[in-house]
Design a protein around this motif. Sequence first.
Motif, mmCIF file in Angstrom:
data_model
loop_
_atom_site.group_PDB
_atom_site.id
_atom_site.type_symbol
_atom_site.label_atom_id
_atom_site.label_comp_id
_atom_site.label_asym_id
_atom_site.label_seq_id
_atom_site.Cartn_x
_atom_site.Cartn_y
_atom_site.Cartn_z
ATOM 1 N N LEU A 75 116.860 -41.088 21.764
ATOM 2 C CA LEU A 75 117.375 -42.679 21.441
ATOM 3 C C LEU A 75 116.084 -42.588 22.314
ATOM 4 N N ILE A 76 116.447 -42.306 23.656
ATOM 5 C CA ILE A 76 115.295 -42.762 25.234
ATOM 6 C C ILE A 76 113.983 -42.601 24.446
ATOM 7 N N GLN A 77 113.543 -41.494 23.471
ATOM 8 C CA GLN A 77 112.558 -40.503 23.392
ATOM 9 C C GLN A 77 111.486 -42.250 22.247
ATOM 10 N N ILE A 78 112.542 -42.541 21.451
ATOM 11 C CA ILE A 78 111.839 -43.847 20.870
ATOM 12 C C ILE A 78 111.442 -44.418 21.608
ATOM 13 N N GLY A 79 112.254 -45.242 22.449
ATOM 14 C CA GLY A 79 112.373 -46.291 22.948
ATOM 15 C C GLY A 79 110.794 -45.706 24.004
ATOM 16 N N TRP A 80 110.995 -45.297 25.231
ATOM 17 C CA TRP A 80 109.663 -44.561 25.938
ATOM 18 C C TRP A 80 108.303 -44.334 25.093
ATOM 19 N N LYS A 81 108.616 -43.295 24.394
ATOM 20 C CA LYS A 81 107.408 -43.076 23.589
ATOM 21 C C LYS A 81 107.155 -43.889 22.462
ATOM 22 N N GLY A 82 107.925 -44.977 21.880
ATOM 23 C CA GLY A 82 107.949 -45.152 20.561
ATOM 24 C C GLY A 82 107.613 -46.900 21.271
ATOM 25 N N MET A 83 108.370 -47.023 21.600
ATOM 26 C CA MET A 83 108.792 -48.986 21.175
ATOM 27 C C MET A 83 107.626 -49.431 22.410
ATOM 28 N N LEU A 84 108.030 -48.409 23.865
ATOM 29 C CA LEU A 84 106.979 -48.952 24.478
ATOM 30 C C LEU A 84 105.401 -49.299 24.313
ATOM 31 N N VAL A 85 105.007 -47.542 23.971
ATOM 32 C CA VAL A 85 103.852 -47.731 22.965
ATOM 33 C C VAL A 85 103.020 -49.295 22.297
ATOM 34 N N LEU A 86 103.626 -49.245 21.600
ATOM 35 C CA LEU A 86 103.383 -50.350 20.336
ATOM 36 C C LEU A 86 103.574 -51.647 21.472
ATOM 37 N N SER A 87 104.415 -52.029 21.575
ATOM 38 C CA SER A 87 104.556 -52.889 22.669
ATOM 39 C C SER A 87 103.378 -53.606 23.019
ATOM 40 N N PHE A 88 103.106 -52.239 24.156
ATOM 41 C CA PHE A 88 101.654 -52.623 24.838
ATOM 42 C C PHE A 88 100.527 -52.705 23.809
ATOM 43 N N ALA A 89 100.612 -51.746 22.534
ATOM 44 C CA ALA A 89 99.723 -51.957 22.064
ATOM 45 C C ALA A 89 99.171 -53.398 20.919
ATOM 46 N N ASN A 90 100.850 -53.888 20.868
ATOM 47 C CA ASN A 90 100.383 -55.173 20.275
ATOM 48 C C ASN A 90 99.939 -56.413 21.511
ATOM 49 N N LEU A 91 100.715 -56.905 22.474
ATOM 50 C CA LEU A 91 100.109 -57.367 23.391
ATOM 51 C C LEU A 91 98.665 -57.398 24.044
ATOM 52 N N VAL A 92 97.812 -56.603 23.557
ATOM 53 C CA VAL A 92 96.699 -55.832 23.675
ATOM 54 C C VAL A 92 95.594 -56.749 22.653
ATOM 55 N N LEU A 93 96.769 -56.713 21.438
ATOM 56 C CA LEU A 93 95.615 -56.354 20.240
ATOM 57 C C LEU A 93 95.572 -58.458 19.638
ATOM 58 N N THR A 94 97.206 -58.705 20.019
ATOM 59 C CA THR A 94 96.760 -60.311 20.633
ATOM 60 C C THR A 94 95.977 -61.015 21.247
ATOM 61 N N ALA A 95 96.176 -60.010 22.777
ATOM 62 C CA ALA A 95 95.646 -60.724 23.771
ATOM 63 C C ALA A 95 93.757 -60.708 23.476
ATOM 64 N N ILE A 96 93.467 -60.064 22.741
ATOM 65 C CA ILE A 96 92.511 -60.209 21.724
ATOM 66 C C ILE A 96 92.014 -60.820 20.805
ATOM 67 N N ILE A 97 92.997 -60.654 20.027
ATOM 68 C CA ILE A 97 92.715 -61.580 18.833
ATOM 69 C C ILE A 97 92.714 -63.151 19.134
ATOM 70 N N VAL A 98 93.574 -63.653 20.393
ATOM 71 C CA VAL A 98 93.935 -65.044 20.722
ATOM 72 C C VAL A 98 92.194 -65.407 21.960
ATOM 73 N N GLY A 99 91.521 -64.358 22.566
ATOM 74 C CA GLY A 99 90.212 -64.155 23.008
ATOM 75 C C GLY A 99 89.470 -64.614 22.182
ATOM 76 N N VAL A 100 89.266 -63.514 21.267
ATOM 77 C CA VAL A 100 88.197 -64.371 20.838
ATOM 78 C C VAL A 100 88.588 -65.489 19.528
ATOM 79 N N ILE A 101 89.502 -66.109 19.435
ATOM 80 C CA ILE A 101 89.058 -66.885 18.386
ATOM 81 C C ILE A 101 89.102 -68.593 19.095
ATOM 82 N N VAL A 102 89.555 -68.312 20.556
ATOM 83 C CA VAL A 102 89.663 -69.375 21.953
ATOM 84 C C VAL A 102 88.380 -69.558 22.003
#
Length: 355
Positions: free
Chosen positions: A328-355
């Motif tokens: 459970l801890i590995q899924i949270g820190w090594k999986g979910m955390l990395v994926l959530s930051f990747a999603n945040l960065v990708l969203t910021a890039i997409i919104v920045g390009v569109i705007v």
Amino acid sequence: MIAQQKTLLPDRVSGLLGLGQYGVAGDLVAAFLAAFLVGNLMLAMTGVAGPWAKRKITAAFTDRIAVNRIGPFGLFIIVADAVRLLSKELIIPKNADRPAFDLAPIVVASSALLGFAVIPMGTGIHLADPEVGLAYVFAVAGIASIGLAMGGYASANKYSLLGGLRAIAQNIAYEIPLVITGASVVIFTGTLQMSEIVAQQADPLVTVAGITIPSWFAFVNPFAFVLFVVANLAEVGRNPFDTPEAPTEIVAGYQTEYSSVYFVLFYLGEFLHIFLGGAIIATVFLGGPAGPGPAALGIVWFTIKIWAVFLLTQWFRSAIPRVRIDQLIQIGWKGMLVLSFANLVLTAIIVGVIV
């Protein structure tokens, strides 16, 4: 589509009962009555979900019948369970830390109820609409972690202590991805205000074969939606993330020593948090009270959405085995955390390009 209006429920109650003429006192009474209505609505749904719906849904998934003898469809099991649990003796462990032991169940249940204060449930069914609404609901929902730790520590039981420590470790590991994924929606909307997040999902996204797909963030960013749902499962302690209770390992974890009304409060808090999680998912990703038909049906659509999330949690409970605490801890820190930051960065890039 239903557009969320900003008439708050206390204002509607005040106008209906003519409380505005009494100034601040009238406003306080209106706010109390509005909170009473919303709180009792959620408590009523929890009362149905815990003793009855949970059993019936699990039975359907596992090819059983469940409760069917007490009242029509077994519905009177709700009353029977309430009487049974509340009439049991309240047993306090000899070496318990009494103040913490007494407060823990109250903290868990009340933290969920506080979260509903900023959730728009329909036209005019909205207690408060602060500009930091999304941050507020994350903050008060996180208070439950303190209650679980208090219960585990104060019980003077090693299994309870393990359950409390597991709850803290789990909530920290998954609350960060939950908040970061929610932040990706804030990047899209540019606001933390819940009514504005709902309003920006009201426009159509695309029309395919005559079917209009709304611009709900579950469709705009399905990756973030899946991440949020998984992190929410961990936050509410549902399979495969129910390790703080883990009956086969640590009896019942943080609530092992609790009985009678204290156990009821813990049980109530658990289901209130499931519905709060569903309410956040519905608001942030599923358009809130939006749905076909007149605006008055907003509360109906909102209720359907949060019950759909509840059904999903029970489906996972019946279908997915519990993971070990280290997994459970590995899924949270090594999986979910990395994926959530990747999603945040990708969203910021997409919104920045569109705007």
